[in-house]
Design a protein around this motif. Sequence first.
Motif, PDB file in Angstrom:
ATOM      1  N   LEU A 116      20.416  47.187  59.210  1.00 46.25           N
ATOM      2  CA  LEU A 116      20.077  46.695  60.540  1.00 46.25           C
ATOM      3  C   LEU A 116      20.900  45.443  60.830  1.00 46.25           C
ATOM      4  CD1 LEU A 116      18.200  46.696  63.096  1.00 46.25           C
ATOM      5  CD2 LEU A 116      16.671  45.203  61.773  1.00 46.25           C
ATOM      6  N   ALA A 117      21.583  45.419  61.966  1.00 49.61           N
ATOM      7  CA  ALA A 117      22.316  44.227  62.393  1.00 49.61           C
ATOM      8  C   ALA A 117      21.377  43.290  63.144  1.00 49.61           C
ATOM      9  CB  ALA A 117      23.489  44.613  63.283  1.00 49.61           C
ATOM     10  N   VAL A 118      21.366  42.019  62.738  1.00 45.49           N
ATOM     11  CA  VAL A 118      20.580  40.995  63.429  1.00 45.49           C
ATOM     12  C   VAL A 118      21.521  39.878  63.852  1.00 45.49           C
ATOM     13  CG1 VAL A 118      18.457  41.543  62.169  1.00 45.49           C
ATOM     14  CG2 VAL A 118      20.019  39.825  61.248  1.00 45.49           C
ATOM     15  N   THR A 119      21.021  39.008  64.711  1.00 39.61           N
ATOM     16  CA  THR A 119      21.839  37.902  65.207  1.00 39.61           C
ATOM     17  C   THR A 119      22.284  37.010  64.056  1.00 39.61           C
ATOM     18  OG1 THR A 119      20.651  37.934  67.306  1.00 39.61           O
ATOM     19  CG2 THR A 119      21.884  35.936  66.780  1.00 39.61           C
ATOM     20  N   GLY A 120      23.575  36.713  64.015  1.00 35.71           N
ATOM     21  CA  GLY A 120      24.140  35.887  62.958  1.00 35.71           C
ATOM     22  C   GLY A 120      24.765  34.616  63.490  1.00 35.71           C
ATOM     23  N   SER A 121      25.977  34.327  63.022  1.00 39.46           N
ATOM     24  CA  SER A 121      26.622  33.046  63.286  1.00 39.46           C
ATOM     25  C   SER A 121      27.442  33.080  64.578  1.00 39.46           C
ATOM     26  CB  SER A 121      27.557  32.683  62.136  1.00 39.46           C
ATOM     27  OG  SER A 121      26.901  32.753  60.897  1.00 39.46           O
ATOM     28  N   PRO A 122      27.367  32.008  65.375  1.00 31.61           N
ATOM     29  CA  PRO A 122      28.303  31.882  66.501  1.00 31.61           C
ATOM     30  C   PRO A 122      29.678  31.502  65.978  1.00 31.61           C
ATOM     31  CG  PRO A 122      26.894  29.938  66.365  1.00 31.61           C
ATOM     32  CD  PRO A 122      26.411  30.890  65.313  1.00 31.61           C
ATOM     33  N   THR A 123      30.715  32.207  66.420  1.00 29.17           N
ATOM     34  CA  THR A 123      32.079  31.911  65.987  1.00 29.17           C
ATOM     35  C   THR A 123      33.014  31.628  67.152  1.00 29.17           C
ATOM     36  OG1 THR A 123      32.622  34.274  65.924  1.00 29.17           O
ATOM     37  CG2 THR A 123      31.841  33.262  63.871  1.00 29.17           C
ATOM     38  N   VAL A 128      28.843  35.981  68.906  1.00 32.65           N
ATOM     39  CA  VAL A 128      27.835  35.759  67.876  1.00 32.65           C
ATOM     40  C   VAL A 128      27.915  36.944  66.914  1.00 32.65           C
ATOM     41  CG1 VAL A 128      25.395  35.447  67.356  1.00 32.65           C
ATOM     42  CG2 VAL A 128      26.348  34.476  69.450  1.00 32.65           C
ATOM     43  N   GLU A 129      28.201  36.642  65.652  1.00 32.39           N
ATOM     44  CA  GLU A 129      28.445  37.692  64.670  1.00 32.39           C
ATOM     45  C   GLU A 129      27.134  38.231  64.098  1.00 32.39           C
ATOM     46  OE1 GLU A 129      31.250  39.045  64.302  1.00 32.39           O
ATOM     47  OE2 GLU A 129      32.898  37.613  64.405  1.00 32.39           O
ATOM     48  N   ASN A 130      27.223  39.012  63.035  1.00 30.43           N
ATOM     49  CA  ASN A 130      26.062  39.738  62.515  1.00 30.43           C
ATOM     50  C   ASN A 130      25.513  39.151  61.217  1.00 30.43           C
ATOM     51  OD1 ASN A 130      26.402  41.537  64.590  1.00 30.43           O
ATOM     52  ND2 ASN A 130      26.965  43.282  63.303  1.00 30.43           N
ATOM     53  N   GLY A 131      24.198  39.176  61.092  1.00 35.95           N
ATOM     54  CA  GLY A 131      23.524  39.182  59.810  1.00 35.95           C
ATOM     55  C   GLY A 131      23.058  40.606  59.575  1.00 35.95           C
ATOM     56  N   TYR A 132      22.610  40.915  58.352  1.00 37.05           N
ATOM     57  CA  TYR A 132      22.192  42.287  58.048  1.00 37.05           C
ATOM     58  C   TYR A 132      20.926  42.315  57.206  1.00 37.05           C
ATOM     59  CZ  TYR A 132      26.859  43.738  59.573  1.00 37.05           C
ATOM     60  OH  TYR A 132      28.000  43.955  60.302  1.00 37.05           O
ATOM     61  N   ILE A 133      20.111  43.317  57.480  1.00 36.04           N
ATOM     62  CA  ILE A 133      18.992  43.662  56.604  1.00 36.04           C
ATOM     63  C   ILE A 133      19.276  45.050  56.037  1.00 36.04           C
ATOM     64  CG2 ILE A 133      16.536  44.172  56.456  1.00 36.04           C
ATOM     65  CD1 ILE A 133      16.102  42.142  58.716  1.00 36.04           C
ATOM     66  N   ILE A 134      19.458  45.103  54.727  1.00 35.14           N
ATOM     67  CA  ILE A 134      19.717  46.367  54.026  1.00 35.14           C
ATOM     68  C   ILE A 134      18.416  46.790  53.355  1.00 35.14           C
ATOM     69  CG2 ILE A 134      21.120  47.532  52.292  1.00 35.14           C
ATOM     70  CD1 ILE A 134      23.125  45.172  52.569  1.00 35.14           C
ATOM     71  N   ARG A 135      17.985  48.003  53.651  1.00 35.87           N
ATOM     72  CA  ARG A 135      16.714  48.475  53.095  1.00 35.87           C
ATOM     73  C   ARG A 135      16.936  49.756  52.293  1.00 35.87           C
ATOM     74  NH1 ARG A 135      11.861  46.519  54.258  1.00 35.87           N
ATOM     75  NH2 ARG A 135      12.657  45.464  56.122  1.00 35.87           N
ATOM     76  N   ASP A 136      16.518  49.720  51.039  1.00 29.36           N
ATOM     77  CA  ASP A 136      16.607  50.863  50.135  1.00 29.36           C
ATOM     78  C   ASP A 136      15.411  51.768  50.391  1.00 29.36           C
ATOM     79  OD1 ASP A 136      16.528  52.631  47.985  1.00 29.36           O
ATOM     80  OD2 ASP A 136      17.078  51.128  46.500  1.00 29.36           O
ATOM     81  N   LEU A 137      15.673  52.963  50.914  1.00 32.87           N
ATOM     82  CA  LEU A 137      14.586  53.884  51.244  1.00 32.87           C
ATOM     83  C   LEU A 137      14.034  54.591  50.019  1.00 32.87           C
ATOM     84  CD1 LEU A 137      16.087  55.498  54.483  1.00 32.87           C
ATOM     85  CD2 LEU A 137      14.571  53.511  54.297  1.00 32.87           C
ATOM     86  N   THR A 138      14.758  54.512  48.896  1.00 32.46           N
ATOM     87  CA  THR A 138      14.291  55.180  47.684  1.00 32.46           C
ATOM     88  C   THR A 138      13.325  54.319  46.883  1.00 32.46           C
ATOM     89  OG1 THR A 138      16.070  54.403  46.213  1.00 32.46           O
ATOM     90  CG2 THR A 138      16.519  56.348  47.562  1.00 32.46           C
ATOM     91  N   SER A 139      13.400  52.997  47.044  1.00 30.12           N
ATOM     92  CA  SER A 139      12.546  52.095  46.273  1.00 30.12           C
ATOM     93  C   SER A 139      11.783  51.104  47.141  1.00 30.12           C
ATOM     94  CB  SER A 139      13.390  51.314  45.258  1.00 30.12           C
ATOM     95  OG  SER A 139      14.259  50.422  45.941  1.00 30.12           O
ATOM     96  N   ASP A 140      12.084  51.077  48.441  1.00 31.58           N
ATOM     97  CA  ASP A 140      11.475  50.154  49.386  1.00 31.58           C
ATOM     98  C   ASP A 140      11.844  48.694  49.089  1.00 31.58           C
ATOM     99  OD1 ASP A 140      10.114  49.939  51.761  1.00 31.58           O
ATOM    100  OD2 ASP A 140       8.194  49.497  50.819  1.00 31.58           O
ATOM    101  N   ARG A 141      13.006  48.488  48.488  1.00 28.66           N
ATOM    102  CA  ARG A 141      13.536  47.143  48.293  1.00 28.66           C
ATOM    103  C   ARG A 141      14.412  46.760  49.485  1.00 28.66           C
ATOM    104  NH1 ARG A 141      10.293  44.766  44.653  1.00 28.66           N
ATOM    105  NH2 ARG A 141      10.460  45.617  42.554  1.00 28.66           N
TER     106      ARG A 141
END
Length: 259
Positions: A116-123, A128-141
């Motif tokens: 998931l791309a979320v609001t990141g740093s203004p450059t 405004v660039e991206n932060g990310y949330i990476i979610r493992d669907l196999t382990s819910d990490r």
Amino acid sequence: MYLTWLDSNSWLIEIAGKRILLDPWLVGALMFGKADWFFKSERRTQRQIPANIDLILLSQGLPDHAHLPTLQQLDRQIPVVASPSAAKLVQQLGYAEVTALQHGELFNMPNLLTILAVTGSPTGPTTVENGYIIRDLTSDRSIYYEPHGYHDKNLKDFAPIDVVITPTIDLKLPLIGTVIKGQQGAVQVAKCLQPQVIIPTAAGGDITFSGLLLKFLQAEGSVATLRSLFAANNINTKVLEPKPWERFEVPLPQLLNLS
């Protein structure tokens, strides 16, 4: 979940059986344009580019995140997920499969993981660039990454997150102010996301720096002061200190994300 810090902002993330290369700078020097007199970073030790990469993930289009010489070396058949500015760069290089994520958009590897791309740093004035949330669907990490300490005000909607990768020191420039918000940014995101582990990024590594910019950059804070801030704010998050190019398993004894 395994992580390898590849110096600076670069990471190898092993999650859901996939190998993700994040913001890679792996060959040559790091400069902004050809102005090595202004800023230049070089490796003390030459390294091999990690093999068997399943995905390249780019948070920004700037050279310390989308490093042109590195991207020229990597296999153009590796899929890329990127901020719009970084996506434009890799498209120009001829990468076959490029997904540009706007804030709030989701990239999905079915039954394996989501990004998931979320609001990141203004450059820039309008970027405004991206932060990310990476979610493992196999382990819910889950992992949250933002390399400059500019955290989306709506992050609390995604809590809890297991692992946060973010700066833990402040970098300041006279007249400009804070360009990397490490200490208070880390406190903010720890309160917001309740991670089990926070891991520093943008902290150098096995590299050297030179150039005029170094005379003006002011670094403040440390892992020790961050731990003190966490204690003062009753934050139980562990702060890890990875060593460059040493693969490690993230210690996550408690599964936070059970529904």
